[in-house]
Design an enzyme around this catalytic site. Structure first.
Site, short mmCIF file in Angstrom:
data_model
loop_
_atom_site.label_atom_id
_atom_site.label_comp_id
_atom_site.label_asym_id
_atom_site.label_seq_id
_atom_site.Cartn_x
_atom_site.Cartn_y
_atom_site.Cartn_z
N GLU A 134 69.23 36.78 16.14
CA GLU A 134 70.38 36.92 16.73
C GLU A 134 70.63 36.27 18.17
OE1 GLU A 134 71.39 41.03 17.13
OE2 GLU A 134 73.51 40.50 17.44
N ASP A 135 69.78 36.31 18.92
CA ASP A 135 69.95 35.82 20.34
C ASP A 135 69.29 34.57 20.87
OD1 ASP A 135 71.17 38.46 20.59
OD2 ASP A 135 69.67 39.37 21.77
#
Ligand code: MN
Length: 733
Positions: free
Chosen positions: A82-83
């Site tokens: 996700e990051d």
């Protein structure tokens, strides 16, 4: 609510090393930690700390649950997809495909929107099911719970709106899942943290009540512990004993939901005794019950009957010195571990080659009663733990699909459902006017099967409507019923348009036959005879006239009580002279060789038509009844049978014939059969249909009018060709 002690990477490693020692396992964990550190380099949390601090904490929480090395690694890596720029494929190559799978699922369930507080139709139970269904694997849930626990511990750095939303979601979704999995350590902390952010006033009120008498309570508990310790030591039992405090939210819950006063909550003074064996548990209970006065009805044996989340323990409530009430919990070390870590205790990682997988499987099988709780979602029971995850997936995760609206509302549909089912679930009008569906941002055909986690958006357009084909596509009864109702209504509307036309046909026929339409076209009177034409109402009768499924001739005959056939009228018009003997004789279209005049009629049981092989049956007082030769009513009555012949010169007459059609029931079966009859210009005098609710076979009885056997057989062959028709027979009684 202050954050707990600062966790370092060294803390994680030393916690891990309490139960993981294999070099390759430790290497996997170290590589995951280093990789995550590099990927998140430079990122900060809202607290101002480096992002990796969050990852250390998540991994640490997982290590306290004694999960396996892959799950710890997934804990370190859980935010990389996700990051950071890392893909699932990359994780699979660098680590293991399983780790990549866990991280991807954690990312997906993290993206589920939570609408609890703004949507009046929000159902927390559905949200939890979706969450579990998307997780697919208990390890994903464990990572996500650890992630949420650390985020809750650091919630003070979020905005007030975020605090409220995240706390509500934790209370609605995460804490109940932790509870269901039996991980009370995490569940209790999540509840207290959420409680603090959701209702600070109540939180402080309870905290104050607990604090006020704390010194006094601690003193009582310590005195009691000393007392019990002496008793058990005298009896040579091995044990650990300690006081425990109830978490604040559970006190609040008892006061609010169970309407209890603070001083009525009996387990505020609570003592836990951990001993060696199950046998010891009952021994400890015995000594305590004989030394102190137990409160009747408060003894609970969760060892013999564990809770659905696997919790095992003996509970008893006793009266101690100064009439003080104590709740005592007695359990083994293993039971205590399960009580704190729940399902995680069963997935607990154990190293060593002498480890018996079969025995472990059996252990899980015996203890995983929490699974039955899950299985209750579908009403199914599964006892074979060797297929545990497969069955779990099938029964719970795949029995239904959970999809979402673009606004994040979770909709629960039967497996195999399509966007049409979804549309009708949202609103009937959305279903009726849908013209397209967008699933996960792509336009899809209406018969696309939906999957759990899909985000579905429906395109509608005013003035459109469902088609009959949709009935074949939809899976939910709700959608099917709504579509049927719509189609029926539309057909009725169409029918009403035909009423005027039908009335004109009837009026014309009446006039043609010399009757005054004003006298006979009385709606009430006509409604009284609709059943005789196999229809339910006036509208259907008029519609029948238009589509020619009902003959205007027979309607006029019924209406005017005139039994003359068309033939006679035509004849009487043609020759106004006295009809000849021959015609009288031929009233039935039959003659009896050698006999000039004899009262004759066609038998109503078998309804013979011109061309059938027939016999005359001499009745007592009603002349000769003409039956088909294969009619059951004339077999074995030879003495009273006489030969009759069809009158070759009387070919224009219409004969009533009876048919029985058997078919698999479906929509518009009835209409299709009527259409076949009207296409061959065969008047229908009567038609009724019945469906067997069990076999779903429809039996349609019809009385029609034909000139001869050829015409009848052609019609029967055409009806036979109608879809789903199984057989077409002449009526025999
Ligand atoms: Mn995270």
């Amino acid at each position: 609510m202050a954050e707990k002690k600062k966790i370092t990477l060294e803390d994680v490693y030393s916690e891990v090393e309490t139960y993981i020692n294999k070099p390759e396992s430790l290497d996997l964990i170290h590589r995951a930690a280093e990789f995550a550190e590099k990927q998140h380099d430079g990122q900060l949390r809202r607290s101002g700390e480096p992002y990796v601090v969050h990852l250390y904490n998540v991994a640490y929480i997982l290590a306290t649950l004694h999960v396996g090395p892959e799950t710890i690694a997934a804990g370190f890596l859980h935010d990389t997809i996700e990051d950071t720029a890392v893909s699932k494929e990359e994780l699979g190559k660098l680590f293991t495909p399983e780790i990549a799978e866990i991280v991807e699922s954690v990312t997906k369930i993290g993206a589920l929107p939570y609408k609890g507080k703004d949507d009046p139709e929000y159902q927390a139970a559905n949200h939890r099911k979706l969450f579990i269904a998307m997780a697919k694997d208990v390890r994903v849930i464990l990572v996500k719970l650890a992630d949420r626990l650390h985020n809750m511990r650091t919630l003070q750095y979020q905005s007030e709106a975020s605090q409220k939303r995240i706390a509500a979601e934790t209370m609605d979704v995460y804490a109940p899942i932790a509870h269901r999995l039996g991980i009370s350590a995490i569940k209790n902390e999540l509840e207290d943290l959420s409680f603090f952010y959701l209702d600070r006033e109540s939180y402080y009120r309870i905290a104050k009540l607990v604090e006020m008498k704390k010194a006094e309570r601690d003193e009582s508990v310590q005195a009691m512990i000393k007392d019990i310790s002496r008793l058990l030591t005298e009896n040579h039992l091995e044990f650990r004993i300690f006081g425990r405090s109830k978490h604040l939210y559970s006190i609040y819950h008892k006061m609010e939901v169970k309407h209890k006063r603070f001083d009525e909550i009996l387990d505020l003074l609570a003592i836990r005794i951990i001993t060696k064996t199950k046998q010891n548990c009952y021994e400890v209970l015995g000594y305590i019950q004989s030394e102190y006065t137990p409160i009747p009805g408060r003894l609970k044996d969760y060892i013999a009957v564990p809770k659905t989340n696997m919790y095992q323990s003996l509970h008893t409530t006793i009266i101690g010195e100064d009439e003080k009430i104590f709740e005592i919990q007695i359990r083994t070390e293993e039971m205590d571990e399960i009580a704190e870590r729940g399902v995680a205790a069963h997935w607990r990682y154990k190293e060593g080659s002498n480890y018996d997988t079969h025995a472990r499987q059996k252990e899980i099988e015996e203890k995983l009663s929490w699974f039955r709780d899950f299985a209750q979602f579908t009403g199914e029971n599964a006892d074979d733990a060797s297929e545990l995850m497969t069955t779990l997936r099938h029964d719970v995760f795949e029995a239904n699909v959970y999809v979402m609206t673009p606004k994040g509302r979770v909709i629960d549909l039967p497996s195999g459902s399509t966007p049409i089912d979804f549309a009708y679930r949202i609103h009937t009008d959305v279903g009726h006017t849908m013209v397209g569906a967008i699933v996960n941002n792509a336009m899809v055909p209406l018969n696309t099967e939906l999957h759990t986690g899909d985000v579905v958006q429906i395109k509608t357009q005013k003035g459109t409507g469902p088609s009959e084909d949709w009935l074949k596509i939809v899976k939910s009864n709700q959608a099917r019923n709504k579509i049927r109702a719509y189609l029926t209504r539309k057909e009725n509307e169409k029918k009403s348009e035909h009423v005027e036309q039908g009335e004109k046909i009837l009026a014309d026929e009446l006039r043609r036959r010399g009757f005054d339409p004003d006298e006979y076209m009385d709606k009430k009177k006509i409604e009284n005879i609709v059943k005789e034409f196999g229809v339910f109402n006036y509208v259907d009768l008029m519609y029948g006239l238009v589509v020619k499924s009902i003959s205007p001739v027979s309607l006029v005959e019924k209406l005017t009580n005139q039994r003359r056939s068309i033939n006679e009228i035509e004849l009487s018009k043609l020759n106004r002279k006295e009809p000849s003997r021959r015609h009288v004789q031929s009233k039935t279209g039959l003659i009896i060789p050698g006999i000039e005049s004899m009262k004759m009629s066609l038998a109503q049981c078998c309804l013979p038509v011109y061309g059938d092989e027939v016999k005359g049956f001499i009745t007592k007082g009603e002349g000769v009844k003409v039956h088909r030769c294969d009619c059951a009513n004339v077999k074995g009555n030879n003495a009273r049978l006489i030969d009759v012949q069809w009158d070759e010169e009387d070919r224009e007459r219409l004969y009533d014939a009876g048919l029985v059609v058997l078919a698999h029931d479906r929509s518009f079966l009835f209409t299709d059969i009527v259409t076949v009859a009207s296409q061959s210009k065969t008047p229908i005098v009567q038609i009724t249909a019945n469906t067997n609710r069990e076999t779903l076979m429809a039996s349609i009885k019809m009385k029609i009018q034909v000139h001869n056997l050829d015409q009848l057989q052609t019609l029967m062959a055409n009806i036979k060709k109608v879809e789903s028709v199984v057989s077409v027979e002449r009526r025999t009684h």
